[in-house]
Design an enzyme around this catalytic site. Structure first.
Site, PDB file in Angstrom:
ATOM      1  CG  ASN A 175      -4.071  -3.495  -4.959  1.00 48.57           C
ATOM      2  OD1 ASN A 175      -4.846  -2.708  -5.506  1.00 48.57           O
ATOM      3  ND2 ASN A 175      -4.477  -4.386  -4.076  1.00 48.57           N
ATOM      4  CE  LYS A 176      -8.218  -2.528  -7.189  1.00 50.80           C
ATOM      5  NZ  LYS A 176      -7.754  -2.529  -5.803  1.00 50.80           N
ATOM      6  CB  ILE A 177      -4.275  -2.679 -14.144  1.00 51.46           C
ATOM      7  CG1 ILE A 177      -4.707  -4.130 -13.890  1.00 51.46           C
ATOM      8  CG2 ILE A 177      -3.570  -2.561 -15.500  1.00 51.46           C
ATOM      9  CD1 ILE A 177      -5.748  -4.653 -14.856  1.00 51.46           C
TER      10      ILE A 177
END
Length: 354
Positions: A175-177
């Site tokens: 879910n990170k950038i």
């Protein structure tokens, strides 16, 4: 109703498949494959930092950072109240004690409250750039200098925020950038610390004997397949950050003026679009019925069973936790998607006011 707008999903529009296919074709699946070093160098260069040490997660990155700095039993580490629990767990894993400091209105650690928590046992300040908002690093570095402390930046939510501390730790969770599914990386300017991070990550093998281990190490290595994806993601980071800036702007415009919604301060980079909402839980149920997923804010550390503060102090972090949520925030979110999402938020509040 099925979820049509998840909180997060990866953006895989670069050379991810090409690099993974090459990794499989070459037979280099383990951490010894060349993509690990290529990713470490590319991510370090992007941030203007000399050394990158890839590992298995953001949590292991924090643990390695603290261990590389010699943190252990009897030591204290300043940690924000408002953060993902992994920040505190990394301290606990070393045997040290996390000491929590409340947040300000931007959800980042309130720097004005740090000094009161410093004791002779304090060794590290761990600022966390919450939801992509850069902490007041000038003030934190000044405090660290005055009290001879080290600084470990928890940058799990802040790819694109340039590090200034002793070690910066990034997560590459899905879910990170940018993501490699699971994974993390530590950045440092100090070659000795970089050597310690790499040594501890790889089971602390002794250079003189393959199976001699003079200290406790970890199997926190990143595989070549993960690194292949992470490298492809790093190559797109500027584009990803620009697309996410547009997403932030569209949410700001689409949610402006809605009675019942409080918009949060601007972010230096957009990880998640956070806001405060009256009748939050009812809003979440209404959005879920429309296929829109949301998430709650973090629960304060001193409200967690493992760190429960019997004094139950009044905290800004608790107030924010009670009415905060974030909306779907992923790089592929379109203007039409956001128009639908913000329209549903507006519809909910118009409905309860009629």
């Amino acid at each position: 109703m099925a979820i049509h707008y998840p909180v997060s999903q990866p953006w895989l529009e670069g050379r991810e498949l090409e690099y993974v296919t090459r990794t499989v074709g070459d037979g280099w699946l383990s951490s010894q494959g060349p993509f690990v070093k290529r990713f470490e160098q590319a991510f370090a260069d992007y941030n203007g930092i000399a050394h990158g040490v890839a590992c298995s997660s953001g949590t292991t990155a924090l643990t390695l950072a603290l261990r590389a700095l010699g943190i252990g039993p009897g030591d204290e580490v300043i940690v924000p109240e408002f953060t993902m629990i992994a920040s505190a767990w990394a301290v606990t894993y070393t045997g040290a004690t996390p000491v929590f400091v409340d947040c300000g209105d931007d959800l980042d650690i309130d720097v004005s409250k740090i000094e009161a928590k410093i004791t002779p046992r304090t060794k590290v300040i761990m600022p966390v750039h919450i939801y992509g908002r850069r902490c007041d690093m000038d003030a934190i570095m000044k405090l660290a200098y005055e009290y001879n402390l080290r600084v470990v930046e928890d940058s799990a939510e802040a790819h694109g925020v340039r590090p200034v501390g002793d070690i910066a730790c990034f997560s590459l969770f899905g879910n990170k950038i940018i993501t490699s599914g699971e994974g993390g990386i530590c950045l440092t300017r100090d070659p000795h610390l970089a050597g310690q991070l790499a040594h501890l990550r790889g089971m602390a093998f002794d250079s003189g004997h393959t199976f001699l281990h003079k200290k406790l190490g970890y199997n926190f290595r990143m595989t070549s397949m993960q690194a292949a994806v992470a490298l492809a993601q790093t190559e797109q980071l500027d584009e990803i950050l620009a697309l996410r800036r547009d997403i932030e702007k569209r949410y700001d415009e689409g949610l402006a003026g809605i009675s019942g919604i409080t918009l949060m301060p601007a972010r230096d980079v957009l990880w998640m679009y956070d806001l405060r909402a009256e009748r939050r839980d009812e809003l979440r149920a209404f959005l879920a019925a429309a296929g829109i997923e949301t998430r709650l804010f973090f629960k304060p550390m001193s409200r967690q069973p493992g760190y429960l503060d019997p004094g139950w102090p009044a905290l800004n972090a608790s107030t924010f936790s009670e009415d905060g949520l974030y909306l779907p925030t992923y790089t592929g979110l379109t203007e039409a998607d956001q128009t639908f999402i913000t329209g549903k938020v507006r519809e909910f509040y118009q409905g309860i006011q009629e």
